[in-house]
Design an enzyme around this catalytic site. Sequence first.
Site, short mmCIF file in Angstrom:
data_model
loop_
_atom_site.label_atom_id
_atom_site.label_comp_id
_atom_site.label_asym_id
_atom_site.label_seq_id
_atom_site.Cartn_x
_atom_site.Cartn_y
_atom_site.Cartn_z
N GLY A 84 0.84 -1.20 0.00
CA GLY A 84 0.00 0.00 0.00
C GLY A 84 0.87 1.25 0.00
N SER A 85 0.18 2.41 -0.06
CA SER A 85 0.90 3.67 -0.24
C SER A 85 1.67 4.10 1.00
CB SER A 85 -0.09 4.76 -0.65
OG SER A 85 -1.07 4.93 0.38
N THR A 86 1.28 3.59 2.17
CA THR A 86 2.02 3.96 3.39
C THR A 86 3.22 3.04 3.56
OG1 THR A 86 -0.13 4.58 4.34
CG2 THR A 86 1.76 4.52 5.84
N ASP A 103 3.19 -2.44 8.18
CA ASP A 103 2.18 -2.35 7.13
C ASP A 103 1.16 -1.26 7.47
OD1 ASP A 103 0.26 -4.93 5.32
OD2 ASP A 103 0.78 -2.85 4.84
N ASP A 106 -6.51 0.19 6.61
CA ASP A 106 -7.58 1.05 6.11
C ASP A 106 -8.38 1.66 7.24
OD1 ASP A 106 -7.28 0.51 3.21
OD2 ASP A 106 -7.62 -1.56 3.91
N LYS A 130 -8.09 -4.24 6.78
CA LYS A 130 -7.08 -4.13 5.74
C LYS A 130 -7.62 -4.78 4.48
CE LYS A 130 -2.81 -5.03 6.54
NZ LYS A 130 -2.52 -3.88 5.67
N GLY A 176 -6.42 -2.70 -0.74
CA GLY A 176 -5.47 -2.81 -1.85
C GLY A 176 -5.45 -4.21 -2.43
N GLU A 215 -0.90 -10.62 3.44
CA GLU A 215 -0.62 -9.75 4.59
C GLU A 215 -0.95 -10.47 5.89
OE1 GLU A 215 -3.05 -6.39 3.63
OE2 GLU A 215 -1.41 -5.33 2.65
O1 DER Z 1 -4.79 -3.12 1.21
C1 DER Z 1 -4.09 -3.16 2.23
O2 DER Z 1 -4.16 -4.09 3.06
C2 DER Z 1 -3.24 -1.94 2.56
O3 DER Z 1 -2.21 -2.29 3.45
C3 DER Z 1 -4.16 -0.94 3.22
O4 DER Z 1 -4.65 -1.52 4.38
C4 DER Z 1 -3.46 0.38 3.51
O5 DER Z 1 -3.17 0.99 2.29
P1 DER Z 1 -2.74 2.54 2.25
O6 DER Z 1 -1.52 2.63 3.15
O7 DER Z 1 -2.42 2.76 0.80
O8 DER Z 1 -3.88 3.33 2.74
#
Ligand code: DER
Length: 235
Positions: free
Chosen positions: A29-31, A85, A88, A98, A101, A107
């Site tokens: 994911g973006s984080t 990780d 959401d 979560k 994505g 995960e």
């Molecule tokens: O899809 C996922 O499990 C991602 O880790 C999500 O939970 C967080 O994605 P983000 O950091 O892009 O908001």
Amino acid sequence: LTQDELKKIAAYKAVEYVESGMVLGLGTGSTAKHAVDRIGELLHQGKLQNIVGIPTSKKTHEQALSVGIPLSDLDSHPVLDLAIDGADEVDPHLNLVKGRGGSLLREKMVEGACRKFVVIVDESKLVKHLGGSGLAMPVEIVPFCWKFTAKRLQDLFEDAGCVGKLRTFGENGEPFVTDNGNYIVDLYFKKDIGDLKAASDAILQLAGVVEHGMFLDMATTVIVASELGITVKNK
Ligand code: DER
């Protein structure tokens, strides 16, 4: 600060928990992307050594390779030191949603094998109750007779006004296919689903369901970045 800058701040804080020699779960994911980049940077600078990464998606696998993190898998490393990780949603008990994505199965496998699971979020992810924000609660299901499974999932939570939608992508609405060749049904609730453990058990009892996006009692630390600074919540 932009939302992405907040994500980066949380990610960099989490990487401070990484020590040389660790076996790490690498999130998706973006984080989490910022954390993977930062680990690669510290390895390149020699500030971290002997790191092994276990990626939680094909996407993270590619990113980790590109930043020079040596990779392995759960078969070779059934117990990991630390996973980092995103999430959401995070509730006050550090339960998570979560999977928006699409990587929830790998995960949950990787993060379930870690001694420590550090979650990194910007403050927008904090909620009072999981699934209450009207956003998707992902459930990974087998493609075989997916309508049958989606309907059973929806009926489980009839009282919460649940609607299940097959996740699609692209303009011609093709079903989204996960790294594991499965589909995702996103559940949307109008009301609070109450007992999360009971909801989790009920979902997992349905044959055809692979895994769901509630990560209950798994996070050991949640790092929240906001305009006011960083908050670290420990279990
Ligand atoms: O899809 C996922 O499990 C991602 O880790 C999500 O939970 C967080 O994605 P983000 O950091 O892009 O908001």
